[in-house]
Design a protein around this motif. Structure first.
Motif, short mmCIF file in Angstrom:
data_model
loop_
_atom_site.label_atom_id
_atom_site.label_comp_id
_atom_site.label_asym_id
_atom_site.label_seq_id
_atom_site.Cartn_x
_atom_site.Cartn_y
_atom_site.Cartn_z
N UNK A 277 0.79 -1.22 0.00
CA UNK A 277 0.00 0.00 0.00
C UNK A 277 0.82 1.27 0.00
N UNK A 278 2.05 1.19 -0.50
CA UNK A 278 2.92 2.37 -0.54
C UNK A 278 2.22 3.54 -1.21
N UNK A 279 2.25 4.69 -0.54
CA UNK A 279 1.69 5.93 -1.09
C UNK A 279 2.86 6.89 -1.24
N UNK A 280 3.17 7.33 -2.46
CA UNK A 280 4.32 8.21 -2.64
C UNK A 280 4.10 9.57 -2.01
N UNK A 281 5.18 10.19 -1.53
CA UNK A 281 5.07 11.55 -1.01
C UNK A 281 4.77 12.52 -2.14
N UNK B 101 10.54 14.82 -13.46
CA UNK B 101 10.91 16.17 -13.04
C UNK B 101 9.76 16.77 -12.23
N UNK B 102 10.05 17.25 -11.02
CA UNK B 102 9.04 17.88 -10.18
C UNK B 102 9.18 19.40 -10.16
N UNK B 103 10.43 19.89 -10.16
CA UNK B 103 10.64 21.33 -10.08
C UNK B 103 12.00 21.69 -10.66
N UNK B 104 11.98 22.53 -11.70
CA UNK B 104 13.22 23.01 -12.30
C UNK B 104 13.51 24.43 -11.81
N UNK B 105 12.52 25.27 -11.78
CA UNK B 105 12.70 26.63 -11.30
C UNK B 105 13.46 27.50 -12.28
N UNK B 106 13.86 28.70 -11.84
CA UNK B 106 14.58 29.63 -12.70
C UNK B 106 15.92 29.08 -13.17
N UNK B 107 16.40 29.60 -14.29
CA UNK B 107 17.65 29.12 -14.90
C UNK B 107 18.86 29.31 -14.00
N UNK B 108 18.81 30.24 -13.07
CA UNK B 108 19.98 30.49 -12.20
C UNK B 108 20.07 29.53 -11.02
N UNK B 109 19.11 28.63 -10.87
CA UNK B 109 19.18 27.64 -9.78
C UNK B 109 20.25 26.60 -10.08
N UNK B 110 20.92 26.12 -9.04
CA UNK B 110 21.93 25.08 -9.22
C UNK B 110 21.42 23.73 -8.74
N UNK C 154 14.55 19.30 -8.75
CA UNK C 154 13.88 18.29 -7.95
C UNK C 154 13.22 17.26 -8.87
N UNK C 155 13.42 15.99 -8.54
CA UNK C 155 12.86 14.87 -9.30
C UNK C 155 12.18 13.91 -8.33
N UNK C 156 11.38 13.01 -8.88
CA UNK C 156 10.84 11.88 -8.12
C UNK C 156 11.39 10.61 -8.74
N UNK C 157 11.76 9.65 -7.88
CA UNK C 157 12.19 8.35 -8.40
C UNK C 157 10.95 7.63 -8.95
N UNK C 158 11.10 6.45 -9.52
CA UNK C 158 9.95 5.78 -10.15
C UNK C 158 8.76 5.49 -9.24
N UNK C 159 8.96 5.49 -7.92
CA UNK C 159 7.81 5.27 -7.03
C UNK C 159 7.47 6.53 -6.23
N UNK C 160 8.04 7.68 -6.58
CA UNK C 160 7.59 8.94 -6.03
C UNK C 160 8.44 9.61 -4.97
N UNK C 161 9.54 8.98 -4.51
CA UNK C 161 10.39 9.64 -3.52
C UNK C 161 11.13 10.81 -4.17
N UNK C 162 11.07 12.00 -3.58
CA UNK C 162 11.78 13.13 -4.16
C UNK C 162 13.28 13.04 -3.93
N UNK C 163 14.04 13.53 -4.92
CA UNK C 163 15.50 13.70 -4.76
C UNK C 163 15.90 14.90 -5.59
N UNK C 164 17.01 15.52 -5.20
CA UNK C 164 17.51 16.69 -5.91
C UNK C 164 18.83 16.36 -6.56
N UNK C 165 19.00 16.85 -7.78
CA UNK C 165 20.32 16.86 -8.41
C UNK C 165 20.86 18.26 -8.17
N UNK C 166 22.05 18.33 -7.60
CA UNK C 166 22.67 19.60 -7.21
C UNK C 166 24.00 19.74 -7.94
N UNK C 167 24.20 20.86 -8.63
CA UNK C 167 25.46 21.10 -9.36
C UNK C 167 26.57 21.36 -8.36
#
Length: 121
Positions: A57-61, A95-104, A107-120
């Motif tokens: 019954x996993x419910x993704x965040x 992709x959940x949130x890209x935001x303005x071009x100046x962000x480094x 935010x993404x969700x994995x295949x079952x919905x857990x959020x993770x960020x890629x940070x430059x």
């Protein structure tokens, strides 16, 4: 003096092996699953151990949402944000949130919905 050390980060999910393989493609390592398929570990990636636990019954965040709180997320450091985005989307991330071009970060969700960020770097 610390009381404990961090042994693992454990993510609930419907299919531990599939999610461990997603993260193995993302950060390296090898997915190892128990005989019953209820638990998987990501071994050999060189960081804190990641583990994946079957949750019926996993419910993704939800991102962002006060009602479906994310509870926590992983920040993953990359050298080329655009190239990394292309690769994680090909692996099945959303992709959940890209935001303005100046962000480094993005935010993404994995295949079952857990959020993770890629940070430059």
């Amino acid at each position: 003096m610390a009381i404990a050390t961090l042994g693992a980060v454990v993510l609930d999910c419907p299919d531990p092996l599939a999610l461990a393989e997603f993260y193995a493609s993302l950060i390296g390592g090898t997915a190892e699953v128990d005989e019953e398929g209820r638990w998987a570990d990501l071994e050999g990636h060189g960081g804190t151990r990641l583990a994946f636990q079957k949750a019926a019954g996993h419910v993704p965040p939800q991102w962002p949402s006060a009602e479906g709180s994310q509870q926590f997320h992983l920040d993953l450091t990359v050298e080329d944000l655009d190239a990394a985005e292309e690769q994680v989307l090909a692996l099945g991330a959303k992709l959940l949130e890209r935001g303005p071009a100046d962000r480094d970060w993005r935010v993404f969700a994995d295949p079952v919905g857990h959020p993770f960020c890629l940070c430059a770097c």
